[in-house]
Each structure stands twice: as structure tokens, then as C-alpha cells.
Enzyme design. Structure first.
Site, PDB file in Angstrom:
ATOM      1  N   ASP A   1       0.765  -1.305   0.116  1.00 53.26           N
ATOM      2  CA  ASP A   1      -0.069   0.034   0.057  1.00 53.26           C
ATOM      3  C   ASP A   1       0.906   1.267   0.011  1.00 53.26           C
ATOM      4  O   ASP A   1       2.149   1.179   0.267  1.00 53.26           O
ATOM      5  CB  ASP A   1      -0.889  -0.047   1.172  1.00 53.26           C
TER       6      ASP A   1
ATOM      7  N   ASP B   1       0.028   5.098   1.375  1.00 51.18           N
ATOM      8  CA  ASP B   1      -0.194   6.040   2.394  1.00 51.18           C
ATOM      9  C   ASP B   1      -0.200   5.283   3.778  1.00 51.18           C
ATOM     10  O   ASP B   1      -0.992   4.472   4.030  1.00 51.18           O
ATOM     11  CB  ASP B   1      -1.514   6.862   2.358  1.00 51.18           C
TER      12      ASP B   1
ATOM     13  N   LYS C   1      -5.098  19.791  -4.672  1.00 51.96           N
ATOM     14  CA  LYS C   1      -4.519  19.145  -3.444  1.00 51.96           C
ATOM     15  C   LYS C   1      -3.474  18.292  -3.863  1.00 51.96           C
ATOM     16  O   LYS C   1      -2.589  18.114  -3.188  1.00 51.96           O
ATOM     17  CB  LYS C   1      -5.717  18.275  -2.899  1.00 51.96           C
TER      18      LYS C   1
ATOM     19  N   SER D   1      -2.892   1.280  -4.412  1.00 51.17           N
ATOM     20  CA  SER D   1      -3.308   2.411  -3.327  1.00 51.17           C
ATOM     21  C   SER D   1      -4.440   3.148  -4.061  1.00 51.17           C
ATOM     22  O   SER D   1      -4.785   3.090  -5.371  1.00 51.17           O
ATOM     23  CB  SER D   1      -2.087   3.688  -3.385  1.00 51.17           C
TER      24      SER D   1
END
Length: 261
Positions: free
Chosen positions: A8, A10, A88, A125
């Protein structure tokens, strides 16, 4: 037998949530003049929602839409969320490139060892692909990052805890579930891996330490390094015996059990 190590992103490759995604979300909200700022506790609750756009979309109550002056129609709101998320991602990627989010212990070491042993490498992810690639390159270096299959963002219709991203990873790698091991940090990620039939090792972080990790092969507070403080094994339901740090032999033991050997 070809094997694969799937990370993964994060919370696994780097401590991205508290020090990366959260400030990037809040800077975006400020730049767009949105009447919201997430503190650490609120963001911790938002992490139950897979995907950044989805977390932003959770803001769209009638009250918020009115207060923010957003379009009343779903299509207009979706365009607004997409614009927020693009900005973002830009902010977050710049933070990664600046070295603001150091890799977690053991990531580069295990990636190097797995590659040297002939394993395939992948990242799976729900985050946006540019963000994932930026974190990956910083964590393992640009040369090793080129050896990774990267699956990220909206590449599947259902995000974790649905197994779609891991089923796609197996398909892209050309492997059966018992040929791969996943490293995750959250209950949602573990649930996705288990639903895909893949053994999963969990390395927790501050946001996920108290989650339910039933079904994990083993749970540690870090993958660790030989020259650092020893890792803490929080749970172990596998033949692996993690010592001061997690080794490729530990992952081999997990795979051997999954394969019935």
C-alpha cells in the site's frame, strides 16, 4: 516460483496522512475559500473513506453546499470536487518532492532484497497516481521505482475495503493469490487483501494502531532497520518469527503457509 511483494502507499511507504495529506487538504480548502478545516481527529475519521475525492465529497451536505456557494446539481459539484482534488494533489506532490515526508523504516531495504531475490514489486493504492509515484520514488529511489507495477487512484470502480485493486494487481502481475504478500497499514487495506485471497502483513501507524487486524499474518509497529530500535510485534498468526526487524525470510514464511508448504 515467481512471487510478488505488494505495498500500500499511504501510511506504509511513508507517514503521509498526518504530515502530507491532511495539511494538503486544509491548504486546498483555504485556497478555494471553503468553510472547513479538518483537525487530526476529524481527519482520522475521514480515513475510513477510501480515496481523496471521496473524502472531499463527504463534505457535500446541503448545508455545506449552500455555505460554500457550490452548484446545486451533482454534475457541477463533481466538477468542483475534481478541481479541489487536482489542486490538493499538486500541493501534496510538491511536499513529497521537497522531502517533507520521509520513507518509513524497512521499505527500501525490503524492496531491494525482494528485487534481488527475483520477486515482482507493486504498489496498490486508492490515492491519485501522481501522488503514489512521487512517494514511491522518494521511498525507494527513482531507479528501483521503475521496477514497480503501480496501480492507483480510480483504476478500479470500488476502492478498499473492496478487493478490486488487489485482484487487478494479481491480474497485471500474472500471479495467483498465494504467490503474493501485501503490506498494509489499515483495517480497510487488510480487508481488501484478505478478500482477494492474499496474505497480508500489517505495519501500523498513529492513525491505525487501534484498528481490528484480525486476519493479518502478523502485525508490527514498523518493518524496522538493523541499526534502529527493535520493532514491536503486536500480533502474529503465522510461522514467521519477526525479530528486531522484518526480513524477507519472514515474508517467505508467510507465503509458504499460504501456499500450503
Amino acid at each position: 516460483m515467481v512471487k510478488a511483494l505488494i505495498f500500500d502507499c499511504d501510511g506504509v511507504l511513508a507517514d503521509t496522512e498526518r504530515y502530507g495529506h491532511l495539511p494538503a487538504f486544509n491548504q486546498t480548502f483555504a485556497e478555494f475559500g471553503l468553510p472547513v478545516r479538518w483537525d487530526e481527529q476529524e481527519y482520522g475519521r475521514k480515513l475510513a473513506i477510501g480515496g481523496g475525492k471521496e473524502r472531499m465529497s463527504s463534505l457535500l451536505t446541503p448545508q455545506f453546499v449552500a455555505a460554500a456557494g457550490l452548484p446545486p446539481d451533482p454534475a457541477g459539484q463533481a466538477e468542483a470536487v475534481a478541481a479541489w482534488h487536482r489542486r490538493k494533489t499538486e500541493i501534496y506532490t510538491a511536499m513529497v518532492a521537497a522531502g517533507d515526508l520521509p520513507a518509513r523504516p524497512g521499505i527500501a531495504r525490503l524492496a531491494e532484497q525482494a528485487h534481488a531475490a527475483g520477486w515482482l514489486l507493486a504498489v496498490a493504492s486508492t490515492s491519485a497516481e501522481p501522488s503514489v509515484r512521487a512517494v514511491l520514488e522518494h521511498a525507494v529511489g527513482p531507479d528501483r521505482a521503475r521496477d514497480f507495477t503501480v496501480l492507483a487512484g480510480d483504476i478500479v470502480p470500488r476502492k478498499k475495503p473492496a478487493p478490486d485493486i488487489y485482484l487487478l494487481a494479481l491480474d497485471r502481475l500474472g500471479l495467483a493469490p498465494h504467490d503474493a504478500v501485501v503490506v498494509e497499514d489499515s483495517h480497510n487495506g487488510l480487508a481488501a487483501a484478505v478478500a482477494a485471497g492474499i496474505a497480508c502483513v500489517v505495519t501500523v501507524n498513529d492513525y491505525t494502531a487501534d484498528e481490528d487486524f484480525t486476519g493479518a499474518a502478523f502485525v508490527v509497529d514498523s518493518l524496522g532497520e538493523p541499526d534502529a530500535a527493535p520493532v514491536t510485534v503486536l500480533a502474529n498468526d503465522s510461522p514467521a518469527s519477526p525479530g528486531a526487524y522484518v526480513t524477507l525470510a519472514d515474508l517467505e514464511a508467510v507465503l509458504a503457509e499460504k501456499d500450503g508448504r
